[in-house]
Design an enzyme around this catalytic site. Structure first.
Site, short mmCIF file in Angstrom:
data_model
loop_
_atom_site.label_atom_id
_atom_site.label_comp_id
_atom_site.label_asym_id
_atom_site.label_seq_id
_atom_site.Cartn_x
_atom_site.Cartn_y
_atom_site.Cartn_z
CE LYS A 261 -3.77 1.77 2.28
NZ LYS A 261 -4.55 1.77 3.55
CB SER B 159 -8.08 2.85 2.87
OG SER B 159 -7.69 3.39 3.40
CB SER C 178 -8.43 0.79 5.65
OG SER C 178 -8.64 1.68 5.59
N1 GLN Z 1 -13.27 3.51 6.03
C1 GLN Z 1 -12.65 4.07 7.22
C2 GLN Z 1 -12.43 5.59 6.81
O1 GLN Z 1 -13.25 6.61 6.13
C3 GLN Z 1 -11.61 3.12 7.84
C4 GLN Z 1 -10.46 3.71 6.99
C5 GLN Z 1 -9.08 3.12 6.62
O2 GLN Z 1 -9.50 1.90 8.46
N2 GLN Z 1 -8.17 3.34 7.11
O3 GLN Z 1 -11.96 6.01 8.25
#
Ligand code: GLN
Length: 487
Positions: free
Chosen positions: A79, A154, A178
């Site tokens: 990532k 994400s 994420s």
């Molecule tokens: N979807 C969640 C957010 O938008 C989690 C994102 C994440 O775990 N980085 O913050």
């Protein structure tokens, strides 16, 4: 035999038997990327030259008769939020479009020492804020099972790349789901380790009290192998915990008689997709038939999770992202008259909409007069949620739920409705607030052929039991063996 379709442990066997070379595996992977990434758009950057150099090094070792570890010569992708020395690290943000770190994240150093072959950097929601990878500043990644659908987020690039065999495994990060939610959307395995299990040094910070790095893999065995490589105390991260790391492979056993699995009633919510619910109940029945004890439990503060999370994570983000000011890193706007205008123009042009929304929200909840009402209150409720889990883990060994309330939604479906997007994280967020580990594994498919994920949550530092319970499910099902059709 198509080498790109194999797992870490399959390829390791072939390497030590000298049936294939790391170079051949690496060539196959880059070939695969060339064939399918036009459709998937998972990669932001390929590191081909260095990958082949590393593959040659490992092949040389094997030829010399040296012993190699589980990950040596295996192609893995990252990532793009993990700092890689000398290699662009953008967080999928225009503000870091040209940022080249001068150091490696601790997890990268560890994987390098294992002899991993890095293929490149993967797309994500900008600064890991999102659940669909649509918030990337650069491109939209598509779900390999249906190109009109989101891969989750994400870490959408990571999950999509693993599911489409564009890498053997990947690293993602999980602040509110994420790793697990994209793994669920793409039909692969994803683990968020206990907060403090894996060093965050060199992970670009989003919400420091929640962020954690973890693996996305094709099966549970590979997850254990990756956990072995990345876990452990690091003096460079004061929140990493000096606690011994077990050999996670020892938990890959099919034995769950007497294991108590808790089913939290608050997780079976209105708006949950009936096909998801059906798959989850089938999984519960399978566990029961294998000898697990199923118990109904309650996590009473679950209803506050999304609200608490979006106060805490935005507050921390507003503070962490203050460093992008056009002075120290990356992009600087060309149009300004004085210093203040330079800051303003840089941040206005460099950040995307969702990131700006969160910085504004976070600044507000931390501001004088509001701090007590929002941030402090949220921290107090967070403590109550943590106690909910402690209470539950007196009665059960693991807690089971869906990973997400629905299968992957359509690209564009929720971009204009941030609240709807936030609500889709309801099952994953409590885990981060409590700091406990959790894993998502494939447990079914919808009628439309979209993967469905099952989440198992465990006690602090009890990743081992999660792996054991997940492995038992995997050995008795074949969802993890299905592949999307990309030809
Ligand atoms: N979807 C969640 C957010 O938008 C989690 C994102 C994440 O775990 N980085 O913050």
């Amino acid at each position: 035999m198509d080498l790109s379709k194999l797992t870490i442990h399959d390829l390791h066997e072939l390497l030590i038997k000298k049936e294939v070379t790391s170079r051949e595996i690496t060539e196959t992977l880059f070939q695969r990327i060339k064939e399918v990434d036009r459709k998937i758009q998972a990669y932001l950057l390929l590191t081909e030259e260095e990958a082949f150099r590393q593959a040659e090094r490992i092949d040389h070792k094997i030829r010399q008769g040296e012993r190699i570890g589980d990950l040596a010569g295996i192609p893995i992708a990252l990532k793009d939020i993990l700092c890689t020395k000398g290699i662009r690290t953008t967080c999928a943000s225009k503000i870091l479009a040209n940022y080249i770190p001068f150091y490696d994240a601790t997890v990268i150093q560890k994987l390098k020492r294992e002899g991993v072959v890095f293929l490149g950097k993967l797309n994500m929601d900008e600064f890991a804020m999102g659940s669909s990878t649509e918030n990337s500043g650069f491109q939209i990644t598509r779900n390999p099972w249906n190109l009109e659908r989101i891969p989750g987020g994400s870490s959408g690039g990571s999950a999509a790349a693993v599911a489409s065999d564009e890498c053997i495994a990947a690293l993602g990060t999980d602040t509110g789901g994420s790793i697990r939610q994209p793994a669920s959307c793409c039909g692969v395995v994803g683990m968020k380790p206990t907060y403090g299990r894996v060093s965050r040094y060199g992970l670009v910070a989003f919400a420091s009290s929640l962020d954690q790095i973890g693996p996305i893999t094709k099966d549970v065995t590979d997850c254990a192998i990756m956990m072995n490589a990345i876990s452990g105390y690091d003096p460079l991260d004061s929140t990493s915990v000096p606690r011994e790391v077990p050999d996670y492979k020892q938990f890959l056993i099919q034995e769950i008689k007497g294991i108590r699995i808790g089913i939290p009633k608050e997780y079976f919510i209105e708006g949950m997709d009936p096909e998801v619910e059906k798959s989850i109940w089938e999984a519960i029945e399978l566990y029961r038939s294998l000898g697990a004890e199923i118990e109904n439990i309650s996590l009473p503060h679950t209803e506050y999770a999304v609200a608490v999370y979006y106060i805490i994570c935005t507050a921390e983000a507003s503070s962490n992202l203050a460093r992008y000011d056009g002075v120290k890193y990356g992009f600087r706007s060309a149009e300004y008259e004085d210093l203040l205008e330079m800051y303003m123009q840089t941040r206005a042009k460099g950040f995307g909409q969702e990131v700006k929304r969160r910085i504004i929200l976070g600044t507000y909840v931390l501001s004088a007069g509001y701090y007590e009402a929002y941030y402090r209150k949220a921290s107090q409720v967070r403590t109550l949620m943590r106690s909910d889990f402690e209470e539950a883990f007196r009665k059960v060994d693991v807690i089971l739920s869906p990973t997400a309330p629905t299968p992957a939604f359509r690209i564009g479906e929720k971009v204009d409705d941030p609240l709807q997007m936030y609500l889709s994280d309801i099952h994953t967020i409590p885990v981060n607030l409590a700091g406990i580990p959790a894993i998502s594994i494939p447990c079914g498919f919808s009628k439309d052929g979209l993967p469905i994920g099952l989440q198992l949550m465990g006690r602090h530092f009890d990743e081992g039991t999660l792996l054991r319970v997940a492995y038992t499910f995997e050995q008795n099902t074949d969802f993890h063996l299905k592949k999307p059709n990309l030809s």
